[in-house]
Motif scaffolding. Structure first.
Motif, PDB file in Angstrom:
ATOM      1  N   HIS A  13      35.843  40.342  22.499  1.00 28.74           N
ATOM      2  CA  HIS A  13      35.736  39.294  23.524  1.00 28.74           C
ATOM      3  C   HIS A  13      37.064  38.563  23.666  1.00 28.74           C
ATOM      4  N   GLU A  14      37.725  38.337  22.540  1.00 28.90           N
ATOM      5  CA  GLU A  14      39.049  37.720  22.573  1.00 28.90           C
ATOM      6  C   GLU A  14      40.049  38.660  23.247  1.00 28.90           C
ATOM      7  N   MET A  15      39.966  39.951  22.950  1.00 25.90           N
ATOM      8  CA  MET A  15      40.846  40.931  23.586  1.00 25.90           C
ATOM      9  C   MET A  15      40.645  40.909  25.099  1.00 25.90           C
ATOM     10  N   ARG A  16      39.390  40.861  25.541  1.00 28.82           N
ATOM     11  CA  ARG A  16      39.090  40.816  26.980  1.00 28.82           C
ATOM     12  C   ARG A  16      39.755  39.603  27.624  1.00 28.82           C
ATOM     13  N   ARG A  17      39.622  38.441  26.985  1.00 30.84           N
ATOM     14  CA  ARG A  17      40.223  37.222  27.531  1.00 30.84           C
ATOM     15  C   ARG A  17      41.739  37.362  27.615  1.00 30.84           C
ATOM     16  N   MET A  18      42.350  37.899  26.557  1.00 28.55           N
ATOM     17  CA  MET A  18      43.800  38.088  26.542  1.00 28.55           C
ATOM     18  C   MET A  18      44.241  39.027  27.659  1.00 28.55           C
ATOM     19  N   LEU A  19      43.523  40.144  27.824  1.00 28.62           N
ATOM     20  CA  LEU A  19      43.875  41.117  28.855  1.00 28.62           C
ATOM     21  C   LEU A  19      43.782  40.502  30.249  1.00 28.62           C
ATOM     22  N   ILE A  20      42.687  39.822  30.514  1.00 27.44           N
ATOM     23  CA  ILE A  20      42.511  39.202  31.839  1.00 27.44           C
ATOM     24  C   ILE A  20      43.621  38.181  32.091  1.00 27.44           C
ATOM     25  N   ASP A  21      43.908  37.343  31.098  1.00 23.00           N
ATOM     26  CA  ASP A  21      44.975  36.345  31.255  1.00 23.00           C
ATOM     27  C   ASP A  21      46.332  37.015  31.499  1.00 23.00           C
ATOM     28  N   PHE A  72      47.016  40.151  32.629  1.00 21.79           N
ATOM     29  CA  PHE A  72      47.096  40.835  33.922  1.00 21.79           C
ATOM     30  C   PHE A  72      47.179  39.817  35.062  1.00 21.79           C
ATOM     31  N   THR A  73      46.445  38.715  34.944  1.00 20.75           N
ATOM     32  CA  THR A  73      46.518  37.657  35.959  1.00 20.75           C
ATOM     33  C   THR A  73      47.917  37.055  36.019  1.00 20.75           C
ATOM     34  N   ALA A  74      48.580  36.975  34.868  1.00 25.12           N
ATOM     35  CA  ALA A  74      49.944  36.427  34.805  1.00 25.12           C
ATOM     36  C   ALA A  74      51.001  37.405  35.325  1.00 25.12           C
ATOM     37  N   GLY A  75      50.591  38.621  35.714  1.00 26.73           N
ATOM     38  CA  GLY A  75      51.529  39.564  36.313  1.00 26.73           C
ATOM     39  C   GLY A  75      52.040  40.658  35.402  1.00 26.73           C
ATOM     40  N   HIS A  76      51.535  40.738  34.179  1.00 23.09           N
ATOM     41  CA  HIS A  76      51.947  41.831  33.296  1.00 23.09           C
ATOM     42  C   HIS A  76      51.252  43.116  33.749  1.00 23.09           C
ATOM     43  N   ASP A  77      51.980  44.228  33.729  1.00 25.74           N
ATOM     44  CA  ASP A  77      51.404  45.498  34.194  1.00 25.74           C
ATOM     45  C   ASP A  77      50.860  46.351  33.047  1.00 25.74           C
ATOM     46  N   ALA A  78      51.119  45.947  31.818  1.00 25.96           N
ATOM     47  CA  ALA A  78      50.582  46.627  30.636  1.00 25.96           C
ATOM     48  C   ALA A  78      50.515  45.608  29.503  1.00 25.96           C
ATOM     49  N   VAL A 137      53.463  55.713  30.433  1.00 28.99           N
ATOM     50  CA  VAL A 137      53.148  54.603  31.335  1.00 28.99           C
ATOM     51  C   VAL A 137      54.444  54.014  31.875  1.00 28.99           C
ATOM     52  N   ASP A 138      54.516  53.897  33.177  1.00 35.55           N
ATOM     53  CA  ASP A 138      55.683  53.336  33.839  1.00 35.55           C
ATOM     54  C   ASP A 138      55.523  51.812  33.959  1.00 35.55           C
ATOM     55  N   ALA A 139      55.536  51.131  32.827  1.00 39.81           N
ATOM     56  CA  ALA A 139      55.364  49.678  32.793  1.00 39.81           C
ATOM     57  C   ALA A 139      56.715  48.989  32.937  1.00 39.81           C
ATOM     58  N   ARG A 140      56.772  48.021  33.815  1.00 36.14           N
ATOM     59  CA  ARG A 140      58.014  47.278  34.056  1.00 36.14           C
ATOM     60  C   ARG A 140      57.965  45.873  33.440  1.00 36.14           C
ATOM     61  N   ASN A 141      56.731  45.362  33.240  1.00 36.60           N
ATOM     62  CA  ASN A 141      56.586  44.003  32.741  1.00 36.60           C
ATOM     63  C   ASN A 141      55.440  43.931  31.719  1.00 36.60           C
ATOM     64  N   PRO A 142      55.577  44.647  30.594  1.00 37.82           N
ATOM     65  CA  PRO A 142      54.492  44.640  29.606  1.00 37.82           C
ATOM     66  C   PRO A 142      54.492  43.362  28.766  1.00 37.82           C
ATOM     67  N   LYS A 143      53.327  43.008  28.294  1.00 39.60           N
ATOM     68  CA  LYS A 143      53.155  41.919  27.325  1.00 39.60           C
ATOM     69  C   LYS A 143      52.887  42.573  25.978  1.00 39.60           C
TER      70      LYS A 143
END
Length: 198
Positions: free
Chosen positions: A130-138, A140-146, A113-119
């Motif tokens: 459900h918690e994982m889903r919330r974390m992922l959405i937050d 990705f919305t914050a600009g993390h690419d992975a 994966v060519d990730a430049r800004n992973p969390k």
């Protein structure tokens, strides 16, 4: 670059794409991105899971064919063309049964994966989907690419009593995933796949 990742499925493709709905799992977070793991063994279990739930090779194409036959059968029924209705319904059922009887096509993709800004979340352990889903959405919305979940136990690893936690990487943008290689797997001995229920 995040190297040495794996993705298990029974779908055959040359690049990851969002336009095909071929998820074999329907967990709360499954539709947020592409899930990759550092464990080849765990990816193999996901491939086995997909083999039991999806049509090998081209699940989406199969589903379109069946949906078209069912649509045409419904039209024939409204026109009271019972012979055509029976023919089309039988054809759709035969396609479904034949597809579900397939016990091949399991594949593990080795990817990077060519990730430049992973969390990164270290030492996750067990995490509610459900918690994982919330974390992922937050994230990705914050600009993390992975998003990297280190040392996570997912439902499949717990279900199969997988001895070690591993890292999972979730990516939304399929263009960041590069397939390095793939390996086709053989079905387990005495494997049977249940036929669909109508």
């Amino acid at each position: 670059m995040i190297p040495d990742l794996y993705h298990g499925t029974n779908q055959h493709f040359t690049r990851f794409k969002h336009d095909i709905d071929t998820r074999a799992t329907h967990g709360a977070s499954a539709d947020v991105g592409f899930f990759l793991t550092t464990s080849r063994e765990l990816a193999g279990h996901y491939a086995h899971n997909a083999m039991k739930r999806l049509v090998a090779g081209d699940h989406a194409g199969h589903e379109r064919k069946v949906a078209d036959l069912v649509r045409r059968a419904e039209l024939a029924s409204r026109r009271r063309d019972h012979d055509l209705y029976e023919q089309l319904t039988t054809e759709a059922e035969d396609l479904e049964v034949a597809a579900r009887d397939q016990t091949h096509g399991m594949r593990i993709y080795a990817v990077e994966v060519d990730a430049r800004n992973p969390k990164t979340y270290p030492d996750v352990g067990q995490l509610d989907l459900h918690e994982m889903r919330r974390m992922l959405i937050d994230d990705f919305t914050a600009g993390h690419d992975a998003v990297i979940f280190e040392n996570i136990w997912d439902p499949v690893s717990i279900e199969m009593a997988y001895p070690d936690a591993c890292n999972h990487v979730v990516v939304q943008d399929s263009d960041l995933i590069r397939i390095v290689s793939f390996e086709d797997l053989e079905p387990l001995q005495n494997e049977s796949v249940s036929s669909p229920t109508w």
